[in-house]
Design a protein around this motif. Structure first.
Motif, mmCIF file in Angstrom:
data_model
loop_
_atom_site.group_PDB
_atom_site.id
_atom_site.type_symbol
_atom_site.label_atom_id
_atom_site.label_comp_id
_atom_site.label_asym_id
_atom_site.label_seq_id
_atom_site.Cartn_x
_atom_site.Cartn_y
_atom_site.Cartn_z
ATOM 1 N N GLN A 134 0.840 -1.211 0.000
ATOM 2 C CA GLN A 134 0.000 0.000 0.000
ATOM 3 C C GLN A 134 0.872 1.257 0.000
ATOM 4 N N ALA A 135 1.927 1.246 0.813
ATOM 5 C CA ALA A 135 2.839 2.405 0.862
ATOM 6 C C ALA A 135 3.494 2.626 -0.497
ATOM 7 N N ALA A 136 3.898 1.524 -1.143
ATOM 8 C CA ALA A 136 4.534 1.643 -2.460
ATOM 9 C C ALA A 136 3.540 2.145 -3.505
ATOM 10 N N ALA A 137 2.306 1.681 -3.407
ATOM 11 C CA ALA A 137 1.276 2.117 -4.363
ATOM 12 C C ALA A 137 0.991 3.607 -4.197
ATOM 13 N N ASN A 138 0.938 4.058 -2.933
ATOM 14 C CA ASN A 138 0.718 5.488 -2.678
ATOM 15 C C ASN A 138 1.845 6.323 -3.294
ATOM 16 N N ALA A 139 3.071 5.845 -3.134
ATOM 17 C CA ALA A 139 4.211 6.566 -3.700
ATOM 18 C C ALA A 139 4.142 6.564 -5.217
ATOM 19 N N SER A 140 3.833 5.409 -5.776
ATOM 20 C CA SER A 140 3.800 5.249 -7.217
ATOM 21 C C SER A 140 2.800 6.205 -7.877
ATOM 22 N N LYS A 141 1.648 6.415 -7.194
ATOM 23 C CA LYS A 141 0.642 7.343 -7.732
ATOM 24 C C LYS A 141 1.209 8.741 -7.935
ATOM 25 N N LYS A 142 2.210 9.093 -7.100
ATOM 26 C CA LYS A 142 2.834 10.431 -7.213
ATOM 27 C C LYS A 142 4.088 10.381 -8.086
ATOM 28 N N GLY A 143 4.323 9.254 -8.778
ATOM 29 C CA GLY A 143 5.527 9.123 -9.599
ATOM 30 C C GLY A 143 6.774 8.917 -8.761
ATOM 31 N N CYS A 144 6.563 8.367 -7.551
ATOM 32 C CA CYS A 144 7.675 8.229 -6.609
ATOM 33 C C CYS A 144 7.963 6.764 -6.277
ATOM 34 N N VAL A 145 9.119 6.543 -5.681
ATOM 35 C CA VAL A 145 9.469 5.239 -5.124
ATOM 36 C C VAL A 145 9.843 5.431 -3.650
ATOM 37 N N LEU A 146 9.854 4.317 -2.908
ATOM 38 C CA LEU A 146 10.184 4.371 -1.481
ATOM 39 C C LEU A 146 11.674 4.102 -1.266
ATOM 40 N N ARG A 147 12.273 4.860 -0.372
ATOM 41 C CA ARG A 147 13.662 4.610 0.026
ATOM 42 C C ARG A 147 13.767 4.748 1.551
ATOM 43 N N PHE A 148 14.650 3.961 2.164
ATOM 44 C CA PHE A 148 14.819 3.950 3.615
ATOM 45 C C PHE A 148 15.981 4.884 3.960
ATOM 46 N N VAL A 149 15.630 6.034 4.487
ATOM 47 C CA VAL A 149 16.564 7.165 4.511
ATOM 48 C C VAL A 149 16.916 7.621 5.926
ATOM 49 N N GLY A 150 18.192 7.843 6.148
ATOM 50 C CA GLY A 150 18.649 8.512 7.359
ATOM 51 C C GLY A 150 18.757 9.994 7.096
ATOM 52 N N HIS A 151 18.377 10.803 8.062
ATOM 53 C CA HIS A 151 18.303 12.248 7.834
ATOM 54 C C HIS A 151 18.724 13.013 9.085
ATOM 55 N N VAL A 152 19.645 13.933 8.906
ATOM 56 C CA VAL A 152 20.034 14.848 9.978
ATOM 57 C C VAL A 152 19.623 16.244 9.552
ATOM 58 N N ASP A 153 18.724 16.849 10.311
ATOM 59 C CA ASP A 153 18.344 18.235 10.068
ATOM 60 C C ASP A 153 19.181 19.080 11.021
ATOM 61 N N VAL A 154 20.249 19.676 10.478
ATOM 62 C CA VAL A 154 21.223 20.350 11.346
ATOM 63 C C VAL A 154 20.603 21.573 11.997
ATOM 64 N N LYS A 155 19.817 22.327 11.231
ATOM 65 C CA LYS A 155 19.224 23.555 11.788
ATOM 66 C C LYS A 155 18.243 23.227 12.913
ATOM 67 N N ALA A 156 17.421 22.191 12.703
ATOM 68 C CA ALA A 156 16.426 21.814 13.726
ATOM 69 C C ALA A 156 17.060 20.953 14.814
ATOM 70 N N ARG A 157 18.313 20.571 14.608
ATOM 71 C CA ARG A 157 19.033 19.704 15.548
ATOM 72 C C ARG A 157 18.246 18.422 15.843
ATOM 73 N N SER A 158 17.700 17.840 14.791
ATOM 74 C CA SER A 158 16.925 16.609 14.937
ATOM 75 C C SER A 158 17.358 15.605 13.879
ATOM 76 N N ALA A 159 16.964 14.362 14.060
ATOM 77 C CA ALA A 159 17.365 13.318 13.109
ATOM 78 C C ALA A 159 16.314 12.231 13.047
ATOM 79 N N SER A 160 16.264 11.557 11.903
ATOM 80 C CA SER A 160 15.265 10.502 11.725
ATOM 81 C C SER A 160 15.802 9.417 10.800
ATOM 82 N N VAL A 161 15.158 8.259 10.897
ATOM 83 C CA VAL A 161 15.387 7.148 9.978
ATOM 84 C C VAL A 161 14.006 6.690 9.559
ATOM 85 N N ARG A 162 13.678 6.819 8.306
ATOM 86 C CA ARG A 162 12.322 6.463 7.916
ATOM 87 C C ARG A 162 12.195 6.203 6.419
ATOM 88 N N LEU A 163 11.046 5.665 6.058
ATOM 89 C CA LEU A 163 10.705 5.398 4.673
ATOM 90 C C LEU A 163 10.214 6.699 4.050
#
Lengths: 286, 286
Positions: free
Chosen positions: B192-221
């Motif tokens: 279902q998640a992949a289908a939702n992405a596909s409708k927007k012309g997107c694909v899913l990736r499992f991404v690590g993210h550091v937002d330096v300005k917000a001093r926060s971080a996440s790991v998510r699809l």
């Protein structure tokens, strides 16, 4: 230079010019143990004998010589090549889109409209030299190819690089205005090349290539599949693909790729400044 | 360690383990001016107080501490972040695909077949840990996110990273065999998640993210357009996108991207060896 003439002074000369008069002084500077940090391509892509004299100076106890910003501006290209060589990797090839101008042209051109119009657009937007032939003739890319080749241990000179110029020979020596007016004569040939690529699911990119094993280098128009990292480039980005024994098909893996803005004042200054910081660390000053 | 106890000896300890027992010795080593080169993530992603003690030791005249191979193996990530920081750039964010295993899963899965089958395939091909939950739970990525954040000056710990685990909570504590058997229960939600992405012309990736300005971080699809560099990845490649004042939209340009194999014995050894060479240069031994 009188003020720095104390034999015990630690001196670092930063050459942010593109002058041959300045770069002609590198060898004596390095030989007297002055350090040199530069974004000036003239020595690293110039006369091989003089380049070798500078290299010998830096190897034989002379000053250190940092040249990160001579290729890819602040992108970590020279430092990455040097680390690969220093750690015993075998570099097989370095290829990529080394010119922001040529990147912009081929990322922007759709392959169907007139290529000369895309050049005019790029010139109007300030992406090209005042005479766009200075970009289109491939010389700027060839200089960077020579720099990359030498970092890989391949002693090439500009004359050794096989360059496919995007300037037809009959337009090479006319005035800049006449060139811009007449460049449309070349559009049919470019459209045909793009159509040939398109039939194979490919696009055209203007690529610098160092074949380390064959000790040869070229600058030419190459077809790449639409999913290739070179084909999905945007804006004026540079991209460098480094294939080695560790990073590449022969190692059962994929190449090392660095992508990003490779020209402009801020990132070039960053590359130079990064080298100054690196030198300070080397000298235990930072 | 007796043999190295002369106060004048130049000592470099290379930690190629993943042991906390070994990394617990970094602080005393650094404090006695021993240098440390490591691919062990435990200190750089672990207890913040102990990490700070190590950093203080290295800053206050202690040994040098090289950690290139803790993230992206031999890819130039830590060195690039350190150069950006040292030259006064403002890092805005670091995001990417930091796990070869998770990269392989999402580059291989077509979004329509059962995700659990792709996991089984990756396990059979040796791409996952023996218990694939150790990859799927995002902890390995979260450790690298913490390392990247700290290099950017954001003092985060693992607990601060918001992690979207690919392991449903009801399968978190069963046996590995039971997990593999029951993971198919999760396939409908993934499709279902992949289908939702596909409708927007997107694909899913499992991404690590550091937002330096917000001093926060996440790991998510995360959903990415099909032309995005994260979406066109292949194999088990890592990719790192660094946005800064110089490299990114606010600077009117594009991010700095490094891509390539980020795990495996050869490239990890290369990262460690590169640091040893760098240390030797720092000490004017090379």
């Amino acid at each position: 230079m009188q003020c720095c003439s104390s034999p015990n002074a630690t001196v670092c000369v930063v050459d942010a010019t593109s002058s041959e008069d300045v770069s002609a002084l590198y060898a004596p500077w390095l030989e007297r143990r002055w350090h040199v940090v530069t974004c000036n391509k003239k020595v690293n892509s110039g006369n091989l004998e003089y380049y070798t004299r500078c290299m010998d100076a830096t190897k034989n106890g002379g000053g250190k010589w940092f040249v990160e910003a001579t290729i890819g501006a602040g992108l970590p290209i020279v430092s990455t090549l040097r680390t690969l060589v220093a750690t015993g990797d075998e570099i097989e090839s370095v290829q990529g889109i080394f010119s922001g101008t040529m990147s912009f042209l081929f990322n922007t051109w759709d392959g169907e409209s007139a290529f000369s119009e895309t050049v005019a657009l790029a010139k109007a937007a300030g992406y090209t030299e005042p005479d766009p032939r200075e970009d289109l003739n491939g010389l700027d890319v060839a200089r960077k190819v020579v720099i990359a080749a030498r970092e890989c241990g391949v002693a090439l000179s500009l004359d050794d690089v096989v360059v496919q110029s995007m300037v037809p020979s009959e337009l090479a020596s006319c005035s800049a205005d006449e060139f811009l007016e007449r460049y449309a004569e070349n559009d049919a040939a470019m459209a045909q090349a793009a159509a040939n690529a398109s039939k194979k699911g490919c696009v055209l990119r203007f690529v610098g290539h160092v074949d380390v094993k064959a000790r040869s280098a070229s600058v030419r128009l190459v077809e790449f599949a639409k999913a290739h990292p070179f084909a999905t480039l945007s804006g004026a980005d540079n991209i460098f693909e480094i294939k080695t024994a560790r990073y590449g098909p022969t190692g059962g893996s994929t190449p090392l790729i660095v992508r990003g803005p490779g020209a402009g004042a801020a990132v070039t200054a960053a590359g130079v400044f990064g080298d100054i910081v690196g030198l300070a660390k080397n000298l235990s000053l930072a």
